[in-house]
Structure formats: structure tokens, C-alpha cells
Enzyme design. Sequence first.
Site, mmCIF file in Angstrom:
data_model
loop_
_atom_site.group_PDB
_atom_site.id
_atom_site.type_symbol
_atom_site.label_atom_id
_atom_site.label_comp_id
_atom_site.label_asym_id
_atom_site.label_seq_id
_atom_site.Cartn_x
_atom_site.Cartn_y
_atom_site.Cartn_z
ATOM 1 N N GLU A 141 0.889 -1.171 0.000
ATOM 2 C CA GLU A 141 0.000 0.000 0.000
ATOM 3 C C GLU A 141 0.917 1.208 0.000
ATOM 4 O OE1 GLU A 141 -3.164 -0.142 -0.267
ATOM 5 O OE2 GLU A 141 -3.500 -2.262 0.136
ATOM 6 N N CYS A 181 -2.957 8.694 3.197
ATOM 7 C CA CYS A 181 -2.661 8.187 1.855
ATOM 8 C C CYS A 181 -3.831 8.396 0.916
ATOM 9 C CB CYS A 181 -2.322 6.704 1.941
ATOM 10 S SG CYS A 181 -3.589 5.767 2.783
HETATM 11 P P1 NAP Z 1 8.254 5.002 4.590
HETATM 12 O O1 NAP Z 1 9.372 5.928 4.924
HETATM 13 O O2 NAP Z 1 8.276 4.336 3.288
HETATM 14 O O3 NAP Z 1 8.224 3.943 5.795
HETATM 15 C C1 NAP Z 1 7.224 2.968 5.877
HETATM 16 C C2 NAP Z 1 7.680 1.833 6.767
HETATM 17 O O4 NAP Z 1 8.751 1.139 6.127
HETATM 18 C C3 NAP Z 1 8.242 2.283 8.111
HETATM 19 O O5 NAP Z 1 7.859 1.356 9.099
HETATM 20 C C4 NAP Z 1 9.735 2.236 7.889
HETATM 21 O O6 NAP Z 1 10.469 2.055 9.069
HETATM 22 C C5 NAP Z 1 9.825 1.001 7.035
HETATM 23 N N1 NAP Z 1 11.063 0.888 6.281
HETATM 24 C C6 NAP Z 1 11.929 1.860 5.907
HETATM 25 N N2 NAP Z 1 12.957 1.315 5.193
HETATM 26 C C7 NAP Z 1 12.729 -0.016 5.133
HETATM 27 C C8 NAP Z 1 13.406 -1.108 4.550
HETATM 28 N N3 NAP Z 1 14.549 -0.939 3.858
HETATM 29 N N4 NAP Z 1 12.895 -2.336 4.690
HETATM 30 C C9 NAP Z 1 11.733 -2.540 5.358
HETATM 31 N N5 NAP Z 1 11.043 -1.539 5.939
HETATM 32 C C10 NAP Z 1 11.515 -0.290 5.819
HETATM 33 O O7 NAP Z 1 6.842 5.733 4.677
HETATM 34 P P2 NAP Z 1 6.345 6.748 5.781
HETATM 35 O O8 NAP Z 1 7.138 8.002 5.591
HETATM 36 O O9 NAP Z 1 6.313 6.106 7.129
HETATM 37 O O10 NAP Z 1 4.816 6.971 5.350
HETATM 38 C C11 NAP Z 1 4.396 7.929 4.420
HETATM 39 C C12 NAP Z 1 4.056 7.283 3.098
HETATM 40 O O11 NAP Z 1 3.190 6.189 3.302
HETATM 41 C C13 NAP Z 1 3.315 8.206 2.150
HETATM 42 O O12 NAP Z 1 3.881 8.122 0.876
HETATM 43 C C14 NAP Z 1 1.895 7.656 2.123
HETATM 44 O O13 NAP Z 1 1.199 7.866 0.926
HETATM 45 C C15 NAP Z 1 2.125 6.216 2.354
HETATM 46 N N6 NAP Z 1 0.933 5.617 2.952
HETATM 47 C C16 NAP Z 1 0.197 4.769 2.198
HETATM 48 C C17 NAP Z 1 -0.941 4.180 2.723
HETATM 49 C C18 NAP Z 1 -1.787 3.239 1.927
HETATM 50 O O14 NAP Z 1 -2.607 2.563 2.521
HETATM 51 N N7 NAP Z 1 -1.619 3.156 0.642
HETATM 52 C C19 NAP Z 1 -1.325 4.468 4.042
HETATM 53 C C20 NAP Z 1 -0.542 5.343 4.779
HETATM 54 C C21 NAP Z 1 0.589 5.914 4.222
HETATM 55 P P3 NAP Z 1 11.155 3.314 9.820
HETATM 56 O O15 NAP Z 1 10.048 4.225 10.209
HETATM 57 O O16 NAP Z 1 11.824 2.665 10.970
HETATM 58 O O17 NAP Z 1 12.084 3.932 8.822
#
Ligand code: NAP
Length: 520
Positions: free
Chosen positions: A255, A294
Site C-alpha cells: 500500500e 494516503c
Molecule cells: P516510509 O518511509 O516508506 O516507511 C514505511 C515503513 O517502512 C516504516 O515502518 C519504515 O520504518 C519502514 N522501512 C523503511 N525502510 C525499510 C526497509 N529498507 N525495509 C523494510 N522496511 C523499511 O513511509 P512513511 O514516511 O512512514 O509513510 C508515508 C508514506 O506512506 C506516504 O507516501 C503515504 O502515501 C504512504 N501511505 C500509504 C498508505 C496506503 O494505505 N496506501 C497508508 C498510509 C501511508 P522506519 O520508520 O523505521 O524507517
Amino acid sequence: MTLKNLVGGAWISGQGSGEALIDPVLGQEVARVSVDGVSYGDALSHARRVGGPALRALSYAERAQLLGRIADVLSANKDDYYAIALENMGATRADAAFDIDGAIFTLKYYAKAGSTLGDARILRNGDVTPLSRDGAFQAVHLSVPVTGAAILINAFNFPAWGLWEKAAVALLSGVPVLAKPATATAWLAQRMVEDVDRERVLPPGALSIMCGPAGDLLERVSLGDVVAFTGSAETAAHVRTAPGVVRHSTRVNIEADSLNVAVLGPDAALGSAEFDLLIGEVIKEMTIKAGQKCTAIRRVLVPSQQYAAIAEALAARLSTIVVGNPRNATVNMGPLVSKAQQRTVQNGIAELAREAIVISGDNGSFKPVDADPDRSAFVAPTLFGCMDPSAATSVHDVEVFGPVATLLPYRDLEDALALASRGGGSLVASVFTADPQIMQAATLGLAASHGRVHLVNASVAKSHSGHGNVMPMSIHGGPGRAGGGQELGGLRALHLYHQLAVVQGPSDFVQNISAQTACA
Ligand code: NAP
């Protein structure tokens, strides 16, 4: 305070100083997290070895009851969660409700839906089919729970709902959960798991949590695990291609981000109910959770002849939004979750400003109420207008994850649908029209590139569930840059955590095993 991790049935502190979680209003540290010296491998093997068999010994209806009990525990501790959401995310009461009450609602929904599956322990997919002329040899497609763990990696914006909308489905399926919340806002998820664990709601090993960076998590995946990821498209690409995931053909549900649209129908003019409904929805989407959703509306497509009236109406409403410290009762929009997000959003605003004009935003005098601008992470709600959306690129490509949207005029419905698809695949498109033919054409034109098409006219003004609101009975996910994933959608969600197999054999056996199944 350093948050402990629940691993192997024990609460364990990570080593070292870890990472600080910061109040984005006051700029103060509220907690720390660390997974140093704590093993993702140990967490996963305990879940698979202890939690999985214990869950799968229960029927769907018994597991559904556990979800109901989780919802009760969370409901009983709700005030604490609101306080944590305020401290760790600067959430207003409405923002916190969206996340926390949304989580409880989803758990209750799956508790009820799961109870309809009764004593079954396997699911049937379709009917029994004869494979021989005499009917003695038959086939049935069965879905059995996977025997690995559900690895739930979540984004920072929904620490409560993001955890439980995934965990509800995994646990109901009979699959143990390892939760990895986003580091910046992990406190709420961690506290919820702590409360559920303290009440001994679930069998040992059914629920684990690690709060901190992902480290070697994706190298520890194994046969039967499912990775359910929510986050940015950039991280999603890492998750999909992680060597461990590729090696085991691990099932991954993504997602990711999205440039969702709201479309005002060509029929809707100033003074119509649909016009007003669109205005209300755009304002809600820009300001709830400071636009950190999102599903939030990023692009507002309007008939070119309505552009000026819509711009004026939106600007007037945005001027009434009070941005600041949610501890002040007059405030109705809080901060972004961190200084890092504030910088990212400010950069995104600067990028959009290259091809769009600011209709409403920070004119240099923006100052959050009761907060120090240097220590806090506020951004003024910002509405752009872009007069040539066909030629523009950033407005269709750059997801500015904050209180930011762009108004785009279109010529006719065909033009509007073409512009909508420039998002490259999104979670949701909403259409505001009184004309059933426009509804029909928009639905068919949008459904291939949007996971959800949300249609609004005056008759559903009070009852529609909201553009940005994800309902557990409807699927959540979208194609293309939205990740291509699919969550929720009632009991169809269970298939992510089941393996489909066709069983071919003597008809009496096939009939007999079919009688033990439930359909989902
Ligand atoms: P993110 O930086 O991509 O992080 C998401 C998750 O992935 C966090 O738990 C992060 O951990 C983890 N992560 C980071 N690097 C990783 C790796 N190499 N391997 C495995 N996991 C890893 O996203 P965010 O900044 O938290 O969230 C914002 C984004 O999420 C926006 O783009 C939004 O559109 C999207 N979003 C989408 C939905 C949907 O349902 N489609 C819902 C909500 C948000 P750490 O925090 O420890 O780095």
C-alpha cells in the site's frame, strides 16, 4: 522512557540509546526506541513455531471472538491512546479518533464478519467440480492459512489503524503477527500491543512487536510468511526486491503513495449541493491529520467555468482553519509528525510552486497558535491552482504528504478522466455529480486506475462514508504507484493470508472435506 519490544513472548529492551520520538508541537523527546541486540529472526521463528499452531488450532469463529476482545481492551484504554497520539503526533481529538476509533471499528467489524465463518478451519473457493465423466474423481479449491508469520510494516501516519486493520485479518486467518510500526510514531502501536498482551487475549506467540529500524527483517523471511507493507513508493521498491523476499517468492502486499482526485461533475455549478459537498470534502481532506493520509485528495478536478468560484470558496474556508497546538481548544489542524516531514512537505510545496500558483497558503505571516515555529513541525494549509494541467507534470507526480492540494480546471469529462489517470494509479477517486450518466461514465473511466470510486450526490450528503475514509467492508489499495495491493474488503481480505490449493481425489473425500469449509 525506552519502549520495549515484544519478542519470543518476552518484553525486551534494545541496547544503546536508540532513536528519540519527538513531540512535533513542543519539540521535546517523549520516548525512545531501540531494536539493537533484539533479533528479528528470533521474533519470527517464535511466531511461526508457537503462535501459528496455537491460532490454527482455533476455528474462524473462535479467532473472531479474540478480535472482539482486543477491541474491548483497546476501547477500555482509549483515553491513554488519545494522550499518546497528542504527544507523539500532535494529533487533534478528531485526528486521533480517525486512527484509534478507526482501528477499534475495524477490529469489531472483523469480529462480526469472522463469526459467520463458524467452526470451519479452511476456506472453500468455488464449488466442487467433477474431473471424470463418471463423477467419481472430483476437485475443490481450498484456501488454507499460511504457516508463516504476517510481517506488518506500517507508515507513520496511522500507528493504530495501520496495525489493526492488518492484524485483524491476519489473526482471523490464523496467522501470527510481527508488527513493525514506523519508528517516528511507534509509541501508540507499542502501547496497544502491551495492553493486549497484558490481558492475555491472544495465545502466546500470536502477536509480537519490534519498534525501530527494519534492519535485517526482510532477510529473515521464510516460506509461508506474508509481508504487508504500507509506506512510500520508494521504500516499497526496496521491500519488493529485498533478496530474502525474492529468494522465497514471499507474498508481498504493498500500500504505497497516491495522487488521489476529487472530480466535480460537468453538471455541478455554484449553488448546487454537489458543489458544496466537494468544497466540504476537500477542506476535510486537506486538514484532517494535517493532510497526512494516503487517501487524501491531492488533485481537485473542476469544470473550467467553475474554477474561479471553487478557488474562492476553498480559500474562504481555508482562511477559517486554526492551525496550532491541539492543546488549545480553538485549534482544528495540528502539525506534521516531525521536523523531517515538515522539510519534505516544504520541499514538495516548492516543487509544485514551479508550475502552479498559490491560491491559499503561507503568505509569510503564518504562525501556529501556541507553538514555537522553530521547534514545531507545522505547515500552513496550501491550495495551489494550475491553469494548464495537461502540460503540468509535478502536480500529477509529486505526492506532497501534508495539507496540500492542487485545483485543476478541465474542459470536459473526457479531459477530466484523462487527467485523473495521470496519477499513475491511485487509491481513490471521488466524483460529485447529480447526473447518473456522468456517474456511469466516470465510474467506468476511473475504476481501472483507482482502487475505489466514491460517488456523491445530494441523496447521500449525510450518509456517504467520506472520500478519505477506508471502510473495512470495501477494499483498500490501488494499482500502479499506489502499490498494486489490496487490503480489507470484508472477508475477501483473508485470501492474502491463505494459500490456495486444489484438492483432487475420490468424490466422497472431496465432498466430505468441502462440507468442513466456509466460503469467503
Ligand atoms: P516510509 O518511509 O516508506 O516507511 C514505511 C515503513 O517502512 C516504516 O515502518 C519504515 O520504518 C519502514 N522501512 C523503511 N525502510 C525499510 C526497509 N529498507 N525495509 C523494510 N522496511 C523499511 O513511509 P512513511 O514516511 O512512514 O509513510 C508515508 C508514506 O506512506 C506516504 O507516501 C503515504 O502515501 C504512504 N501511505 C500509504 C498508505 C496506503 O494505505 N496506501 C497508508 C498510509 C501511508 P522506519 O520508520 O523505521 O524507517
